[in-house]
Design a protein around this motif. Structure first.
Motif, short mmCIF file in Angstrom:
data_model
loop_
_atom_site.label_atom_id
_atom_site.label_comp_id
_atom_site.label_asym_id
_atom_site.label_seq_id
_atom_site.Cartn_x
_atom_site.Cartn_y
_atom_site.Cartn_z
N CYS A 248 0.84 -1.19 0.00
CA CYS A 248 0.00 0.00 0.00
C CYS A 248 0.88 1.24 0.00
CB CYS A 248 -0.87 -0.01 1.26
SG CYS A 248 -1.91 1.46 1.48
N GLU A 249 0.46 2.26 -0.73
CA GLU A 249 1.01 3.59 -0.51
C GLU A 249 0.06 4.28 0.46
OE1 GLU A 249 2.59 7.69 -2.62
OE2 GLU A 249 1.19 6.41 -3.75
N ALA A 250 0.40 4.18 1.73
CA ALA A 250 -0.46 4.72 2.77
C ALA A 250 -0.29 6.23 2.86
CB ALA A 250 -0.12 4.07 4.12
N ASN A 251 -1.37 6.90 3.18
CA ASN A 251 -1.35 8.33 3.34
C ASN A 251 -1.01 8.71 4.77
OD1 ASN A 251 -2.48 9.24 0.63
ND2 ASN A 251 -4.09 7.85 1.30
N ILE A 252 -0.04 9.59 4.94
CA ILE A 252 0.22 10.18 6.25
C ILE A 252 -0.88 11.21 6.47
CG2 ILE A 252 1.85 11.49 7.64
CD1 ILE A 252 4.10 10.33 5.87
N ILE A 253 -1.64 11.05 7.54
CA ILE A 253 -2.85 11.86 7.71
C ILE A 253 -2.73 12.92 8.78
CG2 ILE A 253 -4.43 10.15 6.73
CD1 ILE A 253 -5.07 9.24 9.60
N ASP A 254 -1.61 12.95 9.52
CA ASP A 254 -1.39 14.02 10.49
C ASP A 254 0.11 14.19 10.71
OD1 ASP A 254 -0.55 12.10 12.46
OD2 ASP A 254 -2.63 11.80 13.06
N PHE A 255 0.46 15.20 11.45
CA PHE A 255 1.88 15.50 11.64
C PHE A 255 2.52 14.64 12.73
CE2 PHE A 255 0.16 19.44 9.76
CZ PHE A 255 0.87 19.37 8.55
N ASN A 256 1.73 13.71 13.27
CA ASN A 256 2.27 12.67 14.17
C ASN A 256 2.63 11.41 13.41
OD1 ASN A 256 1.97 14.20 16.60
ND2 ASN A 256 -0.22 13.76 16.57
N GLY A 257 2.51 11.46 12.08
CA GLY A 257 2.93 10.33 11.25
C GLY A 257 1.95 9.19 11.17
N ASN A 258 0.71 9.39 11.61
CA ASN A 258 -0.28 8.32 11.54
C ASN A 258 -0.71 8.08 10.10
OD1 ASN A 258 -0.68 7.58 14.37
ND2 ASN A 258 -1.45 9.68 14.60
N LEU A 259 -1.06 6.82 9.81
CA LEU A 259 -1.42 6.39 8.46
C LEU A 259 -2.91 6.08 8.38
CD1 LEU A 259 1.52 3.91 7.74
CD2 LEU A 259 1.46 6.40 7.39
N LYS B 86 9.22 5.97 12.35
CA LYS B 86 9.30 5.25 13.62
C LYS B 86 8.33 4.08 13.68
CE LYS B 86 10.80 9.35 16.20
NZ LYS B 86 10.46 10.33 17.28
N ASN B 87 7.36 4.07 12.76
CA ASN B 87 6.42 2.95 12.66
C ASN B 87 7.17 1.75 12.07
OD1 ASN B 87 4.49 1.10 11.72
ND2 ASN B 87 3.05 2.70 11.14
N PRO B 88 7.25 0.64 12.79
CA PRO B 88 8.05 -0.50 12.32
C PRO B 88 7.52 -1.14 11.04
CG PRO B 88 6.75 -1.13 14.23
CD PRO B 88 6.62 0.36 14.09
N TYR B 89 6.29 -0.83 10.66
CA TYR B 89 5.71 -1.44 9.47
C TYR B 89 5.93 -0.59 8.22
CZ TYR B 89 3.49 -4.06 13.17
OH TYR B 89 3.27 -4.81 14.30
N VAL B 90 6.45 0.62 8.39
CA VAL B 90 6.74 1.49 7.24
C VAL B 90 8.12 1.13 6.69
CG1 VAL B 90 7.26 3.86 6.53
CG2 VAL B 90 5.25 3.39 7.94
N ASP B 91 8.17 0.90 5.39
CA ASP B 91 9.40 0.47 4.72
C ASP B 91 10.04 1.56 3.87
OD1 ASP B 91 9.00 -2.36 5.57
OD2 ASP B 91 7.25 -2.15 4.29
N ILE B 92 9.21 2.43 3.30
CA ILE B 92 9.68 3.42 2.33
C ILE B 92 8.99 4.76 2.61
CG2 ILE B 92 9.73 4.04 -0.13
CD1 ILE B 92 9.51 1.01 -0.75
#
Length: 246
Positions: free
Chosen positions: A73-84, A123-129
């Motif tokens: 997935c190309e997940a969207n960063i939805i806030d400035f806390n880096g949440n997807l 910092k999210n361990p599931y984010v690769d790129i």
């Protein structure tokens, strides 16, 4: 240099792309791509797929037309806390996740806020790129982002579609060059993504290749030159448990 991996592609499921997944894989197979990441936009993208689309990727085989498929997935960063926009329970099941800022999903912030958003996502361990971080709509502190990528072992994308002035994010070139040079300086691995929205763009990296040659990026930092590079990277993160490597 020979590139056999494309880590960023879209299908009709993204809402504004034009080919099916099978059409993409067949084109990849016919054009020398050994590993293809299917990374449709997350559900917050207007016209994007429902969350069920991602939870059901498990039904797809790992190998199709001789191509190793990465279900992502190309997940969207939805806030400035880096949440997807993909819940944790699905992030855990993804083969590969690109985290990107899109101005239709989050209003661009200050240079500091945009930088914080990317680093928090890393910092999210599931984010690769981290996707297309040269986007001029989201100015960043490039060195901070690259240093964080090294710390959290996240790949920086050089997005081929961002680089031409007629591309998706015109004005990205100089920032991308700066980011690439910093990646070389700090020893941060990069991946080239076509960001294909039609099958005919898959594996087309001419603009990214030119940039990498200009900054003298060493091949060992480029993930796309051998299929084992990206597959081992993901396995080392606890992904691709079903895949056996030599």
């Amino acid at each position: 240099m020979n590139y056999v991996i494309d880590t960023h592609t879209h299908t009709v499921a993204s809402g504004h792309a034009y080919n099916t997944l099978l059409e993409n894989i067949k084109y990849a197979s016919d054009n020398g791509i050994e590993v293809l990441a299917a990374t449709d936009h997350g559900p917050k993208m207007p016209g994007g797929p429902h969350i069920f689309y991602f939870s059901n990727l498990k039904v797809l085989p790992r190998q199709i037309y001789g191509v190793t498929l990465l279900k992502g997935c190309e997940a969207n960063i939805i806030d400035f806390n880096g949440n997807l926009d993909i819940p944790d329970r699905l992030q855990k099941k993804m083969d590969i996740i690109i985290a990107s800022l899109h101005d239709v999903c989050i209003e661009p912030g200050s240079r500091e806020k945009n930088t914080n958003a990317l680093i928090a996502a890393m910092k999210n361990p599931y984010v690769d790129i981290i996707g297309h971080c040269g986007n001029p709509a989201f100015p960043i502190y490039e060195e901070e982002v690259v240093k964080a990528a090294k710390e959290y072992k996240v790949l920086i994308e050089i997005n081929n579609s961002s680089l031409p002035e007629s591309g998706s994010r015109a004005g990205s070139l100089e920032t991308c060059k700066k980011v690439a040079r910093l990646c070389r300086e700090y020893g941060v691995s990069i991946t080239i993504g076509s960001d294909a929205h039609s099958c005919f763009q898959i594996g087309k990296f001419e603009h990214a290749h030119k940039l990498l040659m200009e900054v003298e990026m060493p091949e060992e930092l480029i993930m796309n030159t051998k299929s084992g590079k990206i597959l081992r990277y993901l396995k080392n993160k606890g992904k691709l448990e079903d895949l056996q490597l030599d």
